[in-house]
Design a protein around this motif. Structure first.
Motif, PDB file in Angstrom:
ATOM      1  N   ILE A   2       0.839  -1.206   0.000  1.00 21.43           N
ATOM      2  CA  ILE A   2       0.000   0.000   0.000  1.00 21.43           C
ATOM      3  C   ILE A   2       0.872   1.254   0.000  1.00 21.43           C
ATOM      4  O   ILE A   2       0.557   2.242  -0.666  1.00 21.43           O
ATOM      5  CB  ILE A   2      -0.961  -0.011   1.210  1.00 21.43           C
ATOM      6  CG1 ILE A   2      -1.946  -1.170   1.114  1.00 21.43           C
ATOM      7  CG2 ILE A   2      -1.707   1.301   1.333  1.00 21.43           C
ATOM      8  CD1 ILE A   2      -2.942  -1.053  -0.012  1.00 21.43           C
ATOM      9  N   ASP A   3       1.988   1.196   0.737  1.00 20.61           N
ATOM     10  CA  ASP A   3       2.887   2.358   0.785  1.00 20.61           C
ATOM     11  C   ASP A   3       3.477   2.654  -0.595  1.00 20.61           C
ATOM     12  O   ASP A   3       3.557   3.817  -1.004  1.00 20.61           O
ATOM     13  CB  ASP A   3       4.020   2.128   1.788  1.00 20.61           C
ATOM     14  CG  ASP A   3       3.543   2.228   3.219  1.00 20.61           C
ATOM     15  OD1 ASP A   3       2.488   2.847   3.447  1.00 20.61           O
ATOM     16  OD2 ASP A   3       4.229   1.682   4.102  1.00 20.61           O
ATOM     17  N   SER A   6       0.759   4.127  -2.722  1.00 22.64           N
ATOM     18  CA  SER A   6       0.464   5.486  -2.257  1.00 22.64           C
ATOM     19  C   SER A   6       1.522   6.477  -2.730  1.00 22.64           C
ATOM     20  O   SER A   6       1.204   7.540  -3.268  1.00 22.64           O
ATOM     21  CB  SER A   6       0.376   5.489  -0.734  1.00 22.64           C
ATOM     22  OG  SER A   6       0.255   6.791  -0.247  1.00 22.64           O
ATOM     23  N   TYR A   7       2.785   6.114  -2.532  1.00 24.32           N
ATOM     24  CA  TYR A   7       3.863   6.999  -2.990  1.00 24.32           C
ATOM     25  C   TYR A   7       3.872   7.129  -4.506  1.00 24.32           C
ATOM     26  O   TYR A   7       4.170   8.192  -5.055  1.00 24.32           O
ATOM     27  CB  TYR A   7       5.224   6.499  -2.504  1.00 24.32           C
ATOM     28  CG  TYR A   7       5.470   6.764  -1.040  1.00 24.32           C
ATOM     29  CD1 TYR A   7       5.291   8.029  -0.502  1.00 24.32           C
ATOM     30  CD2 TYR A   7       5.897   5.737  -0.199  1.00 24.32           C
ATOM     31  CE1 TYR A   7       5.512   8.271   0.845  1.00 24.32           C
ATOM     32  CE2 TYR A   7       6.122   5.969   1.141  1.00 24.32           C
ATOM     33  CZ  TYR A   7       5.930   7.237   1.660  1.00 24.32           C
ATOM     34  OH  TYR A   7       6.154   7.478   2.979  1.00 24.32           O
ATOM     35  N   MET A  10       1.098   9.605  -5.409  1.00 28.98           N
ATOM     36  CA  MET A  10       1.490  10.975  -5.060  1.00 28.98           C
ATOM     37  C   MET A  10       2.591  11.481  -5.992  1.00 28.98           C
ATOM     38  O   MET A  10       2.582  12.644  -6.397  1.00 28.98           O
ATOM     39  CB  MET A  10       1.920  11.040  -3.598  1.00 28.98           C
ATOM     40  CG  MET A  10       0.738  10.913  -2.642  1.00 28.98           C
ATOM     41  SD  MET A  10       1.148  11.280  -0.941  1.00 28.98           S
ATOM     42  CE  MET A  10       1.765   9.710  -0.402  1.00 28.98           C
ATOM     43  N   GLY A  51      -3.715   8.960  -3.165  1.00 34.78           N
ATOM     44  CA  GLY A  51      -2.538   8.446  -2.461  1.00 34.78           C
ATOM     45  C   GLY A  51      -2.627   8.688  -0.961  1.00 34.78           C
ATOM     46  O   GLY A  51      -2.285   7.818  -0.156  1.00 34.78           O
ATOM     47  N   LEU A  52      -3.110   9.862  -0.578  1.00 31.38           N
ATOM     48  CA  LEU A  52      -3.310  10.139   0.845  1.00 31.38           C
ATOM     49  C   LEU A  52      -4.395   9.257   1.436  1.00 31.38           C
ATOM     50  O   LEU A  52      -4.301   8.830   2.593  1.00 31.38           O
ATOM     51  CB  LEU A  52      -3.678  11.612   1.047  1.00 31.38           C
ATOM     52  CG  LEU A  52      -2.541  12.611   0.927  1.00 31.38           C
ATOM     53  CD1 LEU A  52      -3.085  14.033   1.013  1.00 31.38           C
ATOM     54  CD2 LEU A  52      -1.513  12.370   2.020  1.00 31.38           C
ATOM     55  N   LEU A  54      -5.045   6.249   0.634  1.00 32.68           N
ATOM     56  CA  LEU A  54      -4.449   4.939   0.900  1.00 32.68           C
ATOM     57  C   LEU A  54      -3.570   4.950   2.144  1.00 32.68           C
ATOM     58  O   LEU A  54      -3.470   3.962   2.858  1.00 32.68           O
ATOM     59  CB  LEU A  54      -3.633   4.472  -0.308  1.00 32.68           C
ATOM     60  CG  LEU A  54      -4.426   4.142  -1.566  1.00 32.68           C
ATOM     61  CD1 LEU A  54      -3.480   3.820  -2.710  1.00 32.68           C
ATOM     62  CD2 LEU A  54      -5.383   2.992  -1.318  1.00 32.68           C
ATOM     63  N   ARG A  55      -2.935   6.079   2.414  1.00 36.61           N
ATOM     64  CA  ARG A  55      -2.042   6.159   3.576  1.00 36.61           C
ATOM     65  C   ARG A  55      -2.797   6.380   4.872  1.00 36.61           C
ATOM     66  O   ARG A  55      -2.391   5.851   5.910  1.00 36.61           O
ATOM     67  CB  ARG A  55      -1.025   7.288   3.387  1.00 36.61           C
ATOM     68  CG  ARG A  55      -0.077   6.969   2.267  1.00 36.61           C
ATOM     69  CD  ARG A  55       1.232   7.681   2.318  1.00 36.61           C
ATOM     70  NE  ARG A  55       1.959   7.693   3.560  1.00 36.61           N
ATOM     71  CZ  ARG A  55       2.754   6.716   3.981  1.00 36.61           C
ATOM     72  NH1 ARG A  55       2.871   5.615   3.294  1.00 36.61           N
ATOM     73  NH2 ARG A  55       3.433   6.835   5.093  1.00 36.61           N
ATOM     74  N   ILE A  56      -3.839   7.192   4.829  1.00 32.87           N
ATOM     75  CA  ILE A  56      -4.610   7.480   6.049  1.00 32.87           C
ATOM     76  C   ILE A  56      -6.101   7.238   5.792  1.00 32.87           C
ATOM     77  O   ILE A  56      -6.878   8.179   5.657  1.00 32.87           O
ATOM     78  CB  ILE A  56      -4.349   8.925   6.552  1.00 32.87           C
ATOM     79  CG1 ILE A  56      -4.432   9.934   5.411  1.00 32.87           C
ATOM     80  CG2 ILE A  56      -3.047   9.034   7.289  1.00 32.87           C
ATOM     81  CD1 ILE A  56      -4.316  11.381   5.869  1.00 32.87           C
TER      82      ILE A  56
END
Length: 92
Positions: A2-3, A6-7, A10, A51-52, A54-56
């Motif tokens: 996921i990271d 996400s990156y 972004m 992307g955000l 997915l991160r939060i």
């Protein structure tokens, strides 16, 4: 995993932001330049927001509100610019 996704989203968003600025240097019309810039900025911002998300994921209501607001604002701004441009040509 996921990271990385996400990156990647972004990074793609930032790429779209910069990609939209290059047509500003060309010899095309102002409306073409504004259209290209607004489309690429919208796509870039949407990618960054996804992307955000997915991160939060616990902040999904605020990110969804930002996505909806972004889509509405850019659509309305496009219509206003087109109207102002056509109005100026008729009176000018």
């Amino acid at each position: 995993m996921i990271d990385i996704l996400s990156y990647g989203l972004m990074g793609l968003g930032v790429f779209f932001w910069f990609w939209g600025t290059f047509p500003l240097l060309g010899n095309r019309s102002v409306l073409f330049k504004l259209h290209t810039l607004s489309v690429s900025d919208t796509l870039g911002s949407i990618n960054i927001l996804v992307g955000l998300l997915l991160r939060i994921p616990e902040q999904w209501p605020l990110i969804l509100l930002a996505l909806i607001t972004l889509a509405i604002w850019n659509t309305v701004l496009g219509y206003v610019l087109a109207y102002c441009s056509s109005h100026e040509k008729r009176n000018g």
